[in-house]
Write a protein that holds these residues in place. Structure first.
Motif, mmCIF file in Angstrom:
data_model
loop_
_atom_site.group_PDB
_atom_site.id
_atom_site.type_symbol
_atom_site.label_atom_id
_atom_site.label_comp_id
_atom_site.label_asym_id
_atom_site.label_seq_id
_atom_site.Cartn_x
_atom_site.Cartn_y
_atom_site.Cartn_z
ATOM 1 N N ASN A 57 15.903 0.043 -18.169
ATOM 2 C CA ASN A 57 14.956 -0.979 -18.728
ATOM 3 C C ASN A 57 13.717 -1.162 -18.150
ATOM 4 O O ASN A 57 12.697 -1.796 -18.979
ATOM 5 C CB ASN A 57 16.000 -2.354 -18.423
ATOM 6 N N VAL A 58 13.302 -0.782 -17.069
ATOM 7 C CA VAL A 58 12.033 -0.891 -16.566
ATOM 8 C C VAL A 58 11.124 0.041 -17.118
ATOM 9 O O VAL A 58 9.975 -0.302 -17.389
ATOM 10 C CB VAL A 58 11.795 -0.695 -14.813
ATOM 11 N N ILE A 63 6.565 1.028 -21.151
ATOM 12 C CA ILE A 63 6.091 1.470 -22.149
ATOM 13 C C ILE A 63 5.530 0.233 -23.128
ATOM 14 O O ILE A 63 4.495 0.282 -23.662
ATOM 15 C CB ILE A 63 7.217 2.273 -22.982
ATOM 16 N N GLU A 64 6.448 -0.774 -23.363
ATOM 17 C CA GLU A 64 5.923 -1.893 -24.224
ATOM 18 C C GLU A 64 4.854 -2.519 -23.824
ATOM 19 O O GLU A 64 4.133 -3.173 -24.624
ATOM 20 C CB GLU A 64 7.285 -2.604 -24.346
ATOM 21 N N SER A 65 4.662 -2.665 -22.468
ATOM 22 C CA SER A 65 3.473 -3.140 -21.936
ATOM 23 C C SER A 65 2.136 -2.429 -21.994
ATOM 24 O O SER A 65 0.763 -2.890 -21.498
ATOM 25 C CB SER A 65 3.564 -3.926 -20.639
ATOM 26 N N GLY A 66 2.604 -1.105 -22.260
ATOM 27 C CA GLY A 66 0.947 -0.320 -22.704
ATOM 28 C C GLY A 66 0.555 0.041 -21.440
ATOM 29 O O GLY A 66 -0.549 0.222 -20.872
ATOM 30 N N LEU A 67 1.409 0.613 -20.307
ATOM 31 C CA LEU A 67 1.133 0.882 -18.888
ATOM 32 C C LEU A 67 0.018 2.106 -18.899
ATOM 33 O O LEU A 67 -0.867 2.052 -18.360
ATOM 34 C CB LEU A 67 2.314 1.370 -17.924
ATOM 35 N N TYR A 68 0.319 3.124 -19.668
ATOM 36 C CA TYR A 68 -0.468 4.174 -20.039
ATOM 37 C C TYR A 68 -1.734 3.827 -20.399
ATOM 38 O O TYR A 68 -2.763 4.225 -19.464
ATOM 39 C CB TYR A 68 0.051 5.370 -21.064
ATOM 40 N N GLN A 69 -2.078 3.176 -21.381
ATOM 41 C CA GLN A 69 -3.324 2.559 -21.681
ATOM 42 C C GLN A 69 -4.130 1.711 -20.501
ATOM 43 O O GLN A 69 -4.974 1.686 -20.570
ATOM 44 C CB GLN A 69 -3.167 1.702 -22.976
ATOM 45 N N ARG A 70 -3.295 0.983 -20.028
ATOM 46 C CA ARG A 70 -3.820 -0.052 -18.957
ATOM 47 C C ARG A 70 -4.214 0.896 -17.554
ATOM 48 O O ARG A 70 -5.091 0.373 -16.717
ATOM 49 C CB ARG A 70 -2.876 -1.021 -18.573
ATOM 50 N N GLN A 71 -3.613 1.825 -17.475
ATOM 51 C CA GLN A 71 -3.698 2.539 -16.075
ATOM 52 C C GLN A 71 -4.529 3.650 -16.158
ATOM 53 O O GLN A 71 -5.309 4.031 -15.278
ATOM 54 C CB GLN A 71 -2.321 2.842 -15.327
#
Length: 257
Positions: A57-58, A63-71
């Protein structure tokens, strides 16, 4: 069987399957396969899942919060490369996100900084998940006495990977240059009072509702302490198009009557 066939098609390299994707459970691999299309991002999420031990779930939330794009892809505003030694500077930049997403906070138009801070502290587990790996929460409105005067830091953390204190200041409006000066003072106080010989220089993070990158960069240029500036988002509960499809409170009350 369909997922297995798709997995074999997407990852034909036997060595990759055995050394990289094998680090995480099958359900996690399927989630990444389904939700992430870019091969480089897939590898990044696999590595971060293994590194951080994310549950299924985490992982989906990240993924849905766009972690790659944000980090990874974010245009981050910091002075870390000029104010921190290597490799701490590189690690500090990698740790930052822009924007931070506090979607677990109930949204109100008239929220003050203290309201946001208290909401973050009430759900500190989710706060730590969003802030990132290795953060230990030390307190909010953390009291510092400097020369007989009292000062209060919004949020104080210690990062075990960076081996330093991290001071976070929350602002509900646009970034202003004077915020950097205030945070610079707090960092000097933390380094002078709390920091031990074995600790690295403390780092500051200004979280603002919005920022002008050029103004922020100029503000940090001659600041003596390592500071980063990021935006934060508090999402209201429902998108507009979905909200319009749902009955209002008044409609529900009428039906009950």
């Amino acid at each position: 069987l369909k997922y297995m066939a798709k997995f074999a098609e997407i990852y034909p390299d036997r060595e990759f399957v055995q050394t990289v994707s094998a680090q995480i459970p099958w359900s996690h691999n399927i989630a990444i396969l389904e939700k992430v299309k870019d091969p480089q991002q897939r590898i990044w999420y696999i590595e971060k899942t293994a590194e951080n031990g994310w549950s299924h779930n985490v992982l989906i939330h990240q993924i849905e919060s766009g972690l790659y794009q944000r980090q990874v892809l974010a245009d981050k505003v910091t002075n870390f490369d000029h104010r921190l030694p290597s490799p701490q500077s590189e690690l500090a930049v990698q740790t930052m996100k822009d924007p931070y997403v506090f979607d677990f906070i109930p949204f109100r138009e008239d929220m003050l900084e203290r309201d946001i801070e208290q909401a973050l502290v009430r759900d500190v587990t989710k706060l730590l998940l969003e802030i990132g790996t290795g953060f230990a929460f030390l307190g909010n409105q953390y009291h510092m006495n400097v020369g007989g005067d009292d000062f209060y830091i919004d949020l104080l953390f210690y990062n075990l990977n960076l081996r330093c204190y991290v001071v976070i200041e929350l602002k509900t409006g646009d970034f202003k240059p004077e915020y950097a000066g205030q945070l610079n003072f707090y960092l000097s106080a933390v380094d002078g009072i709390l920091k031990k010989e074995q600790d690295n220089p403390s780092i500051g993070l200004l979280l603002c509702k919005s920022k002008n990158n050029v103004v922020a960069e100029y503000s940090l240029k001659d600041i003596s302490k390592p500071i980063g500036v990021s935006e934060y988002k508090i999402t209201s509960s429902l998108p507009d198009d979905l909200e319009k499809q749902l009955p209002s409170v008044e409609d529900i009350q009428k039906r009950i009557k």
